[in-house]
Design a protein around this motif. Structure first.
Motif, PDB file in Angstrom:
ATOM      1  N   SER A  76       0.832  -1.197   0.000  1.00  0.00           N
ATOM      2  CA  SER A  76       0.000   0.000   0.000  1.00  0.00           C
ATOM      3  C   SER A  76       0.869   1.250   0.000  1.00  0.00           C
ATOM      4  CB  SER A  76      -0.908   0.000   1.241  1.00  0.00           C
ATOM      5  OG  SER A  76      -1.878   1.005   1.167  1.00  0.00           O
ATOM      6  N   THR A  78       1.323   4.535   1.288  1.00  0.00           N
ATOM      7  CA  THR A  78       0.737   5.137   2.496  1.00  0.00           C
ATOM      8  C   THR A  78       0.873   6.662   2.534  1.00  0.00           C
ATOM      9  OG1 THR A  78       2.794   4.620   3.662  1.00  0.00           O
ATOM     10  CG2 THR A  78       0.989   3.041   3.853  1.00  0.00           C
ATOM     11  N   GLU A  84      -5.267   5.421   2.617  1.00  0.00           N
ATOM     12  CA  GLU A  84      -4.138   4.704   3.220  1.00  0.00           C
ATOM     13  C   GLU A  84      -3.041   5.710   3.537  1.00  0.00           C
ATOM     14  OE1 GLU A  84      -4.591   4.412  -1.102  1.00  0.00           O
ATOM     15  OE2 GLU A  84      -5.370   2.892   0.272  1.00  0.00           O
ATOM     16  N   VAL A  97      -7.171   0.141   4.600  1.00  0.00           N
ATOM     17  CA  VAL A  97      -6.537  -0.701   5.626  1.00  0.00           C
ATOM     18  C   VAL A  97      -7.599  -1.425   6.444  1.00  0.00           C
ATOM     19  CG1 VAL A  97      -4.977  -0.716   7.604  1.00  0.00           C
ATOM     20  CG2 VAL A  97      -4.559   0.853   5.694  1.00  0.00           C
TER      21      VAL A  97
END
Length: 314
Positions: A76, A78, A84, A97
């Protein structure tokens, strides 16, 4: 984009607030530290999502090697709040998430989210570094040719400008304007493949460099606040979140357009794809899906069904 990141986006000053994903932007250029503007910062939701019980029928679809390991490794990017991002302690949080955790629980597994560059996630799936990619990926035919995509959300592209739109930007005509986007996103592709060719046909100047491209979405928003760029394009929930986080420094430009589904990324023809689709559909049915979207304020993107590779069926 047709909504969401194409291959996806984001310098903000390095402050603890930013690390928390609060996207508190400086008043200076993207490479300077400046003075952090804290007014209007939206708090990170703290609502706990109840644990989900495993579904034996869906768990039976999980390949044996994953069952024995007990977890799904999820790649992912972030830097894409509220979908995210990292909180003040460095924990990966967000809508994707919470949903990824619930999907894993439905399958009798745990989710291990790992921070990754957006453009590194699909190669990571193909090399088996990750079993899932959950990072606001828009479902496209090009992506479906490389990986499986299991849909779960709908987002469009939105634009933002400085408060009051001092440059009098018009969304339908960005020719010659400085436009910030995240590299690899559908918005970046839109500039290169659609907007700039249309500018050329109209005899107008192109958007410079096919857009001012950043590796992180936080940097995209910062470039607009600092005045480096005149407008930014990003996924609709991300722009909505940035408007809250910048304390009135930005405003939305025009209407959201190009709605398209997000998809969970899995290896091409993975036996796990059907299990993930079933898990998402089950989370929709039992109310967990709605609880997660409501928590993050993104319920406008809710969908009723999950599909595997629908872009290629059209």
């Amino acid at each position: 984009m047709p909504a969401a990141r194409s291959p996806r986006l984001r310098p903000i000053a390095a402050t603890a607030a930013l690390a928390a994903g609060s996207l508190l932007l400086t008043a200076c250029g993207s490479s300077s530290t400046g003075t952090t503007t804290t007014s209007g910062a939206a708090p990170i939701p703290t609502q706990a999502i109840p644990a989900v019980q495993a579904d034996p029928a869906l768990a039976a679809l999980v390949p044996a090697e994953l069952k024995s390991g007990g977890k799904l490794v999820v790649g992912s990017d972030t830097s894409y709040a509220p979908n995210e991002f990292k909180d003040e302690k460095g924990k990966i949080v967000g809508m994707d998430v919470d949903l990824g955790v619930a999907i894993a629980q439905k399958l009798g597994l745990t989710a291990d989210f790992q921070s990754a560059g957006f453009t590194d996630i699909i190669p990571g799936i193909q090399s088996n570094k990750y079993q899932l990619g959950m990072s606001s990926f828009t479902d496209t035919k090009d992506r479906e040719a490389q990986v499986d995509m299991v849909t779960y959300f709908s987002a469009g592209t939105s634009a933002a400008v400085k408060k009051g739109n001092p440059d009098k930007i018009v969304l339908d005509d960005l020719c010659g304007k400085k436009v910030a986007v995240q590299d690899g996103t559908t918005q970046a592709d839109e500039i290169k493949d659609t907007r700039n060719p249309d500018c050329a046909k109209a005899g107008k100047p192109a958007i410079p460099n096919d857009g001012d491209r950043f590796a992180l979405q936080t940097d995209v928003a910062q470039s607009l606040v600092s005045g480096r760029d005149q407008v930014m394009l990003a996924d609709s929930p991300v722009v909505d979140y940035a408007l809250k986080q910048t304390g009135g420094q930005l405003e939305k430009l025009g209407e959201t357009y190009g709605a398209a589904p997000y998809g969970v990324i899995l290896a091409k023809d993975s036996p796990l794809s059907k299990a993930v689709q079933g898990a998402i559909q089950s989370l929709m049915a039992d109310g967990t899906y709605k609880t997660i979207l409501d928590k993050w304020g993104v319920s406008a993107g809710a969908v009723n069904t999950s599909e595997i590779n629908p872009a290629g069926k059209g």
